[in-house]
Design a protein around this motif. Structure first.
Motif, PDB file in Angstrom:
ATOM      1  N   THR A 152       0.855  -1.180   0.000  1.00 23.63           N
ATOM      2  CA  THR A 152       0.000   0.000   0.000  1.00 23.63           C
ATOM      3  C   THR A 152       0.897   1.238   0.000  1.00 23.63           C
ATOM      4  O   THR A 152       2.079   1.158   0.339  1.00 23.63           O
ATOM      5  N   THR A 153       0.327   2.372  -0.411  1.00 24.64           N
ATOM      6  CA  THR A 153       1.077   3.618  -0.383  1.00 24.64           C
ATOM      7  C   THR A 153       0.279   4.597   0.464  1.00 24.64           C
ATOM      8  O   THR A 153      -0.871   4.901   0.131  1.00 24.64           O
ATOM      9  N   ASN A 154       0.876   5.078   1.553  1.00 24.29           N
ATOM     10  CA  ASN A 154       0.188   5.940   2.509  1.00 24.29           C
ATOM     11  C   ASN A 154      -1.150   5.329   2.937  1.00 24.29           C
ATOM     12  O   ASN A 154      -2.160   6.010   3.048  1.00 24.29           O
ATOM     13  N   GLY A 155      -1.152   4.025   3.121  1.00 23.08           N
ATOM     14  CA  GLY A 155      -2.352   3.356   3.600  1.00 23.08           C
ATOM     15  C   GLY A 155      -3.400   3.119   2.529  1.00 23.08           C
ATOM     16  O   GLY A 155      -4.443   2.549   2.804  1.00 23.08           O
ATOM     17  N   GLY A 156      -3.136   3.536   1.279  1.00 26.39           N
ATOM     18  CA  GLY A 156      -4.101   3.333   0.205  1.00 26.39           C
ATOM     19  C   GLY A 156      -3.631   2.265  -0.760  1.00 26.39           C
ATOM     20  O   GLY A 156      -2.440   1.988  -0.864  1.00 26.39           O
ATOM     21  N   MET A 157      -4.577   1.658  -1.441  1.00 30.11           N
ATOM     22  CA  MET A 157      -4.211   0.581  -2.363  1.00 30.11           C
ATOM     23  C   MET A 157      -4.523   0.945  -3.811  1.00 30.11           C
ATOM     24  O   MET A 157      -3.801   0.565  -4.731  1.00 30.11           O
ATOM     25  N   LEU A 158      -5.599   1.712  -4.018  1.00 31.99           N
ATOM     26  CA  LEU A 158      -5.935   2.115  -5.377  1.00 31.99           C
ATOM     27  C   LEU A 158      -4.870   3.071  -5.889  1.00 31.99           C
ATOM     28  O   LEU A 158      -4.229   3.777  -5.121  1.00 31.99           O
ATOM     29  N   GLN A 159      -4.725   3.103  -7.211  1.00 32.73           N
ATOM     30  CA  GLN A 159      -3.738   3.954  -7.852  1.00 32.73           C
ATOM     31  C   GLN A 159      -2.320   3.629  -7.399  1.00 32.73           C
ATOM     32  O   GLN A 159      -1.473   4.499  -7.295  1.00 32.73           O
TER      33      GLN A 159
END
Lengths: 300, 281
Positions: free
Chosen positions: A159-166
């Protein structure tokens, strides 16, 4: 394969086979070969001026080197994503195919049906469903939150900064999901052909199950893995759907670039050159792969 | 001596259980988006985007065709898929028959030519067709229904030939001679011998073409006019920017139900018909 046996049953054709082939071959000639030649023509052309949309054939081979130079990173990314997705498909698909082929029993067809059923819904609707699953308020991140894995997943670049989309996870995950059946089915077909009594033979010769698998079953199933790899890697490396819907600006694959060149920038020459470079690299990769791991038996 | 087999026997069950659990896990993974799609057909979204769960409702199912454009797109796709699969099955079926039935010069070349479109990435096929249609610059090949249909038939023909060829591989064509020796006229030979043997392959190929055509996005988006009448996938792609209505999920669920029913019906019909039809080798 079984050429001799097939020949015996075949009849000698004079004009009949050619008449039967004519419509199909004509279609392929007119709408595959001719367009490919025209694509090649555009790839070697230059725009006459900036706005007319007309191209002149100048045999500018620099179009190809420009394409690689300008979009090298997107090429690399496409093949990296497609390669990782292909490996993931083998890791996920092989055991599933093995399970169905060896343990399926009378439920074989049902289990195979279950592999195919999800793909009866639209490709795009399926892909968009992943935006819900991987979304910021979706179940995957909720689970990782509940298990306090957020930090770990970030550290692992899942994940990137806690996000998975994009993120690349989303695009590779989408590719893996969408091409998984193309890996499972050929592997299943080649496993199905193996005489399972070979396992008993190996056991009689004091082989452990693990050793019997790696020494007997796996090598015999390689044609399926090979076919599955081609069916996964080729479309995945040219795909732009997953990057378009699940990725962000930093996950653009070469398919997205080609589409943008056509529809946003109206640069037909660059788009055509990119297409040929993509095909060339895929062909080389497939030939190298065939030399390293290939078998004569391509038609599964 | 007996030590090794004993060890083998004790290890086997754990391995099997791990494999079974793994396989079920992968199947669950395959169904995650499907479960999501079906569940969200019952969602009551507060915004225009049906991407987050808000609450249960049956409204979407009560009015599945509320979005007129969505229905139009679906019908347009069905229409294209119907024509594409019929034409591709006929011309591709003949190619397969010629290849498996006759010995003739150039067979290897035909086989190679058939595989090429399958090994070309879709985006490249789309690019070549787009360039071709632009280059041709005639009203007949202006981007629209005809160009979409031409492209769909193209990528279906190879699939049809391969599928039919695989199904009739090894079929003993001298059976036709036998029927003729027994005095059957050519039409009767075709109807009684050839047709029953090739029909399963033909049907499978037609269904495959239909499915490929109705779901194609990459090539279709490249050979369609910008802002023209959208096929179902093109509509979905556009909706992703504007409005993802729950009706999309309702229609997707319906398509799923119809496909599953057809798939389940296939073997059942096959079972009912088996006593009559000639059994394939």
């Amino acid at each position: 394969m079984a050429r001799g046996g097939e020949d015996r049953n075949q009849r000698k054709g004079t004009w009949q086979p050619y008449a039967m082939l004519a419509p199909g071959m004509l279609w392929l000639l007119l709408f595959f070969l001719v367009p490919m030649l025209i694509l090649l023509r555009y790839a070697l052309s230059e725009p006459t001026d900036r706005f007319s949309g007309k191209y002149e054939l100048t045999f500018r081979f620099a179009n190809f080197t420009d394409a690689i130079g300008d979009f090298g990173s997107q090429f690399l990314r496409s093949f990296a994503y497609a390669g990782i997705a292909t490996v993931l498909c083998i890791v996920l698909g092989y055991p599933l195919a093995y399970f169905i082929a060896t343990k399926g029993g009378r439920y074989k067809n049902l289990l195979l049906g279950l592999v195919v059923v999800p793909f009866f819904t639209s490709y795009l609707v399926r892909t968009i469903a992943w935006t819900t699953i991987m979304g910021d308020n979706g179940p995957l991140l909720a689970i990782s939150d509940g298990l306090s894995l957020t930090g770990l997943l970030d550290a692992l670049k899942i994940t990137t900064n806690g996000g998975m989309l994009q993120t690349q996870t989303a695009v590779i995950g989408g590719l893996t999901y969408n091409f998984l059946p193309f890996m499972v089915l050929p592997i299943y077909v080649s496993l199905e052909k193996i005489d399972l009594r070979l396992l008993d033979a190996a056991k009689d010769l004091y082989s452990t199950p693990r050793r019997a698998f790696w020494k007997v079953i796996f090598p015999l199933s390689l044609p399926g893995v090979f076919a599955g790899t081609l069916l996964t890697f080729i479309p995945a490396s040219g795909d732009f759907v997953n990057a378009q819907f699940l990725g962000g600006p930093n996950q653009q694959m070469i398919g997205n670039v080609i589409q943008n060149q056509f529809f946003k920038l109206n640069d037909f020459a660059t788009a055509a050159a990119l297409s040929f470079v993509l095909m060339f690299i895929i062909t080389v990769a497939v030939l190298v792969y065939a030399r390293l791991f290939g078998t004569d038996e391509l038609s599964v | 001596m007996s030590v090794v087999p004993a060890r083998v026997r004790t290890r086997r069950p754990t391995g099997s259980i791990v494999l079974a659990v793994y396989a079920v896990g992968v199947l669950v993974y395959l169904f995650l988006p499907i479960i999501t799609i079906v569940a969200f057909s019952f969602n009551d979204p507060t915004s225009k985007f049906n991407l987050e769960w808000k609450g249960f409702t049956l409204d979407n199912w009560a009015d599945p065709f509320a979005k007129g454009q969505l229905l139009d797109a679906m019908l347009y796709s069905l229409w294209i898929a119907l024509w594409a699969s019929v034409v591709a099955t006929i011309i591709g079926g003949f190619v397969a028959l010629a290849l498996s039935r006759y010995r003739f010069r150039g067979g290897a070349f035909v086989n190679l030519f058939l595989v090429l479109p399958l090994t070309t990435p879709e985006v490249v096929l789309g690019a070549s067709l787009l360039n071709f249609f632009v280059f041709a610059d005639t009203p007949f090949l202006e981007r629209g229904f005809r160009t979409i249909l031409i492209s769909h038939i193209l990528f279906c023909v190879s699939f049809v030939s391969m599928t039919v060829k695989a199904r009739v591989r090894g079929f003993d064509w001298t059976l036709e001679d036998a029927a003729m020796d027994l005095g059957a006229p050519p039409l009767r030979v075709f109807y009684k011998v050839t047709f029953p043997l090739i029909i399963p392959g033909i049907l499978a190929a037609a269904l495959l073409s239909f499915a490929l055509s109705i779901d194609d996005y990459i090539i279709t988006t490249m050979v369609s006019p910008v802002g023209g009448e959208p096929t179902f996938p093109l509509y979905i792609a556009g909706a992703f920017q504007r409005e993802i209505s729950p009706q999309i999920n309702v229609l997707a669920t319906m398509v799923l139900l119809v496909s599953v029913t057809l798939m389940a019906a296939g073997p059942v019909i096959g079972l009912l018909r088996r006593p009559k039809a000639a059994t394939a080798p």
